[in-house]
Design a protein around this motif. Structure first.
Motif, PDB file in Angstrom:
ATOM      1  N   VAL A   1      -0.967  24.059 -24.986  1.00 27.25           N
ATOM      2  CA  VAL A   1      -0.672  24.158 -26.413  1.00 27.25           C
ATOM      3  C   VAL A   1      -1.775  23.472 -27.200  1.00 27.25           C
ATOM      4  CG1 VAL A   1       0.977  23.629 -28.251  1.00 27.25           C
ATOM      5  CG2 VAL A   1       1.806  24.130 -25.933  1.00 27.25           C
ATOM      6  N   ILE A   2      -2.420  24.222 -28.097  1.00 32.43           N
ATOM      7  CA  ILE A   2      -3.452  23.660 -28.965  1.00 32.43           C
ATOM      8  C   ILE A   2      -2.800  23.226 -30.272  1.00 32.43           C
ATOM      9  CG2 ILE A   2      -5.617  24.077 -30.178  1.00 32.43           C
ATOM     10  CD1 ILE A   2      -6.216  26.310 -28.190  1.00 32.43           C
ATOM     11  N   ILE A   3      -3.037  21.974 -30.655  1.00 32.88           N
ATOM     12  CA  ILE A   3      -2.475  21.441 -31.897  1.00 32.88           C
ATOM     13  C   ILE A   3      -3.616  20.887 -32.748  1.00 32.88           C
ATOM     14  CG2 ILE A   3      -0.809  19.862 -32.929  1.00 32.88           C
ATOM     15  CD1 ILE A   3       0.560  19.669 -30.203  1.00 32.88           C
ATOM     16  N   PRO A   4      -4.026  21.602 -33.799  1.00 31.32           N
ATOM     17  CA  PRO A   4      -5.033  21.043 -34.703  1.00 31.32           C
ATOM     18  C   PRO A   4      -4.401  19.983 -35.600  1.00 31.32           C
ATOM     19  CG  PRO A   4      -4.325  23.190 -35.490  1.00 31.32           C
ATOM     20  CD  PRO A   4      -3.591  22.944 -34.199  1.00 31.32           C
ATOM     21  N   THR A   5      -5.114  18.890 -35.823  1.00 34.83           N
ATOM     22  CA  THR A   5      -4.540  17.797 -36.610  1.00 34.83           C
ATOM     23  C   THR A   5      -5.509  17.312 -37.672  1.00 34.83           C
ATOM     24  OG1 THR A   5      -5.315  16.140 -35.007  1.00 34.83           O
ATOM     25  CG2 THR A   5      -3.065  16.960 -34.741  1.00 34.83           C
ATOM     26  N   TYR A   6      -4.939  16.935 -38.810  1.00 35.68           N
ATOM     27  CA  TYR A   6      -5.643  16.197 -39.842  1.00 35.68           C
ATOM     28  C   TYR A   6      -4.607  15.345 -40.559  1.00 35.68           C
ATOM     29  CZ  TYR A   6      -8.614  14.851 -43.711  1.00 35.68           C
ATOM     30  OH  TYR A   6      -9.331  14.107 -44.615  1.00 35.68           O
ATOM     31  N   ASN A   7      -4.704  14.043 -40.376  1.00 35.16           N
ATOM     32  CA  ASN A   7      -3.753  13.096 -40.959  1.00 35.16           C
ATOM     33  C   ASN A   7      -2.311  13.383 -40.528  1.00 35.16           C
ATOM     34  OD1 ASN A   7      -5.813  11.719 -42.193  1.00 35.16           O
ATOM     35  ND2 ASN A   7      -5.416  12.523 -44.253  1.00 35.16           N
ATOM     36  N   GLU A   8      -2.078  13.354 -39.223  1.00 38.37           N
ATOM     37  CA  GLU A   8      -0.747  13.601 -38.665  1.00 38.37           C
ATOM     38  C   GLU A   8      -0.318  12.453 -37.758  1.00 38.37           C
ATOM     39  OE1 GLU A   8       1.191  15.889 -39.597  1.00 38.37           O
ATOM     40  OE2 GLU A   8      -0.036  17.528 -40.387  1.00 38.37           O
ATOM     41  N   VAL A   9      -0.698  11.214 -38.107  1.00 40.08           N
ATOM     42  CA  VAL A   9      -0.442  10.092 -37.216  1.00 40.08           C
ATOM     43  C   VAL A   9       1.049   9.842 -37.018  1.00 40.08           C
ATOM     44  CG1 VAL A   9      -0.517   8.321 -39.042  1.00 40.08           C
ATOM     45  CG2 VAL A   9      -1.174   7.722 -36.692  1.00 40.08           C
ATOM     46  N   GLU A  10       1.881  10.178 -38.017  1.00 42.09           N
ATOM     47  CA  GLU A  10       3.330   9.976 -37.854  1.00 42.09           C
ATOM     48  C   GLU A  10       3.952  10.998 -36.914  1.00 42.09           C
ATOM     49  OE1 GLU A  10       1.951  10.778 -40.827  1.00 42.09           O
ATOM     50  OE2 GLU A  10       2.463   9.288 -42.366  1.00 42.09           O
ATOM     51  N   ASN A  11       3.343  12.174 -36.854  1.00 39.43           N
ATOM     52  CA  ASN A  11       3.967  13.284 -36.139  1.00 39.43           C
ATOM     53  C   ASN A  11       3.471  13.490 -34.711  1.00 39.43           C
ATOM     54  OD1 ASN A  11       5.669  14.268 -38.274  1.00 39.43           O
ATOM     55  ND2 ASN A  11       3.854  15.065 -39.295  1.00 39.43           N
TER      56      ASN A  11
ATOM     57  N   ASP B   1      -9.484  16.633 -36.528  1.00 40.08           N
ATOM     58  CA  ASP B   1     -10.555  16.991 -37.454  1.00 40.08           C
ATOM     59  C   ASP B   1     -10.984  15.778 -38.285  1.00 40.08           C
ATOM     60  OD1 ASP B   1     -12.320  18.860 -38.345  1.00 40.08           O
ATOM     61  OD2 ASP B   1     -10.900  19.992 -39.575  1.00 40.08           O
ATOM     62  N   GLN B   2     -11.373  14.706 -37.581  1.00 38.09           N
ATOM     63  CA  GLN B   2     -11.852  13.485 -38.218  1.00 38.09           C
ATOM     64  C   GLN B   2     -10.809  12.871 -39.155  1.00 38.09           C
ATOM     65  OE1 GLN B   2     -16.128  13.829 -39.569  1.00 38.09           O
ATOM     66  NE2 GLN B   2     -15.784  16.000 -39.182  1.00 38.09           N
ATOM     67  N   SER B   3      -9.580  12.799 -38.699  1.00 35.07           N
ATOM     68  CA  SER B   3      -8.501  12.246 -39.523  1.00 35.07           C
ATOM     69  C   SER B   3      -8.775  10.782 -39.856  1.00 35.07           C
ATOM     70  CB  SER B   3      -7.158  12.341 -38.788  1.00 35.07           C
ATOM     71  OG  SER B   3      -6.805  13.674 -38.528  1.00 35.07           O
ATOM     72  N   PRO B   4      -8.733  10.409 -41.124  1.00 38.53           N
ATOM     73  CA  PRO B   4      -8.959   9.010 -41.482  1.00 38.53           C
ATOM     74  C   PRO B   4      -7.740   8.110 -41.270  1.00 38.53           C
ATOM     75  CG  PRO B   4      -8.648  10.314 -43.463  1.00 38.53           C
ATOM     76  CD  PRO B   4      -8.678  11.281 -42.317  1.00 38.53           C
ATOM     77  N   ASP B   5      -6.583   8.696 -40.936  1.00 42.30           N
ATOM     78  CA  ASP B   5      -5.359   7.894 -40.830  1.00 42.30           C
ATOM     79  C   ASP B   5      -5.087   7.386 -39.413  1.00 42.30           C
ATOM     80  OD1 ASP B   5      -4.593  10.212 -39.519  1.00 42.30           O
ATOM     81  OD2 ASP B   5      -2.615  10.311 -40.460  1.00 42.30           O
ATOM     82  N   GLY B   6      -5.981   7.657 -38.472  1.00 44.19           N
ATOM     83  CA  GLY B   6      -5.785   7.168 -37.108  1.00 44.19           C
ATOM     84  C   GLY B   6      -5.125   8.158 -36.170  1.00 44.19           C
ATOM     85  N   THR B   7      -5.013   9.431 -36.583  1.00 41.21           N
ATOM     86  CA  THR B   7      -4.413  10.443 -35.706  1.00 41.21           C
ATOM     87  C   THR B   7      -5.180  10.561 -34.395  1.00 41.21           C
ATOM     88  OG1 THR B   7      -3.589  11.717 -37.590  1.00 41.21           O
ATOM     89  CG2 THR B   7      -3.749  12.853 -35.491  1.00 41.21           C
ATOM     90  N   GLY B   8      -6.504  10.547 -34.477  1.00 38.00           N
ATOM     91  CA  GLY B   8      -7.316  10.676 -33.268  1.00 38.00           C
ATOM     92  C   GLY B   8      -7.054   9.558 -32.278  1.00 38.00           C
ATOM     93  N   ALA B   9      -6.934   8.348 -32.773  1.00 36.36           N
ATOM     94  CA  ALA B   9      -6.659   7.203 -31.892  1.00 36.36           C
ATOM     95  C   ALA B   9      -5.272   7.312 -31.272  1.00 36.36           C
ATOM     96  CB  ALA B   9      -6.784   5.895 -32.681  1.00 36.36           C
TER      97      ALA B   9
END
Length: 240
Positions: A5-15, A36-44
């Protein structure tokens, strides 16, 4: 069959943590988070999930220009190297219920592309205002009328593809980037004569974070179908 399952994210740290956790309750499911370079910490947060589930969760950190369609192009190319049978698309905001994924996977036994549809018998939308419901309905009628793709929910982002069907798409030639990227994928698959089917889903408005829809996205979605049909073609788009 194995699935990713591919899930693209941008600012989805809560989800993203609870979503991935829910997906992993299904056997033979792997997850690729394309951040996509989320500034809210989604990548981490996604990296932490990958460390916890190293054989089932992978993270792709994009550094090129941001965009929904570009995220999917990069994610699909990455997924093609994983050797899975089915590749799925879904949103990160719980608008697509992870518990409904097995119905899409099952339907892929008899189709090349499976659409999780709000607008077939048994499908539903929860927590949308009447204006947005009417706009979505009109958008799908509009796309169908112009492209002649016989799918009720052309704009659904909850999909399951057989590997060979997805591999045949000329992704590097795609020009869409926003949500019209989903329409372009479907249009090309239909033009290729792929077997496309729909299964009912219940779409629920996002529970955390902010919607990525904008006036620019709506404008591009209105123009894109006309550009698609203007391309040279070898066959009329059909759905079997």
């Amino acid at each position: 069959m194995t699935a990713l399952v591919i899930i693209p994210t941008y600012n989805e740290v809560e989800n993203i943590p609870p979503l991935v956790t829910r997906l992993l309750t299904h056997g033979d499911i792997r997850v690729l988070v394309v951040d996509d370079q989320s500034p809210d910490g989604t990548g981490a947060a996604a990296d932490a999930l990958a460390r916890e589930h190293p054989s089932r969760v992978d993270v792709l950190h994009r550094t090129a220009n941001r965009g929904f369609g570009r995220s999917y192009v990069d994610g699909i190319k990455h997924a093609m190297a994983q050797g899975v049978d089915l590749i799925c698309q879904m949103d990160a905001d719980f608008s697509h219920d992870p518990d409904q994924l097995p119905s899409l996977l099952a339907a892929a036994a008899g189709a090349d592309v499976v659409i999780g549809s709000r607008y077939v018998a048994g499908g539903a939308v929860v927590n949308w205002p009447r204006r947005r419901m009417l706009l979505s309905r009109f958008a799908n009628l509009y796309v169908r009328a112009i492209t002649h793709v016989g799918v009720h929910d052309c704009t659904s982002g909850f999909r399951c593809w057989r590997r060979d069907a997805l591999r045949s798409l000329p992704l590097d030639e795609f020009v869409s980037d926003g949500y019209s990227f989903l329409v372009e994928m479907l249009f090309v698959a239909a033009r290729q004569g792929r077997r496309i089917t729909e299964v009912p889903i219940t779409y629920v408005e996002r529970r955390e974070g902010q919607s990525k829809m904008s006036r620019g996205v709506f404008l591009d979605s209105a123009i894109r179908p006309w550009r698609l049909i203007a391309r040279p073609k070898t066959a009329r788009p059909t759905v079997r």
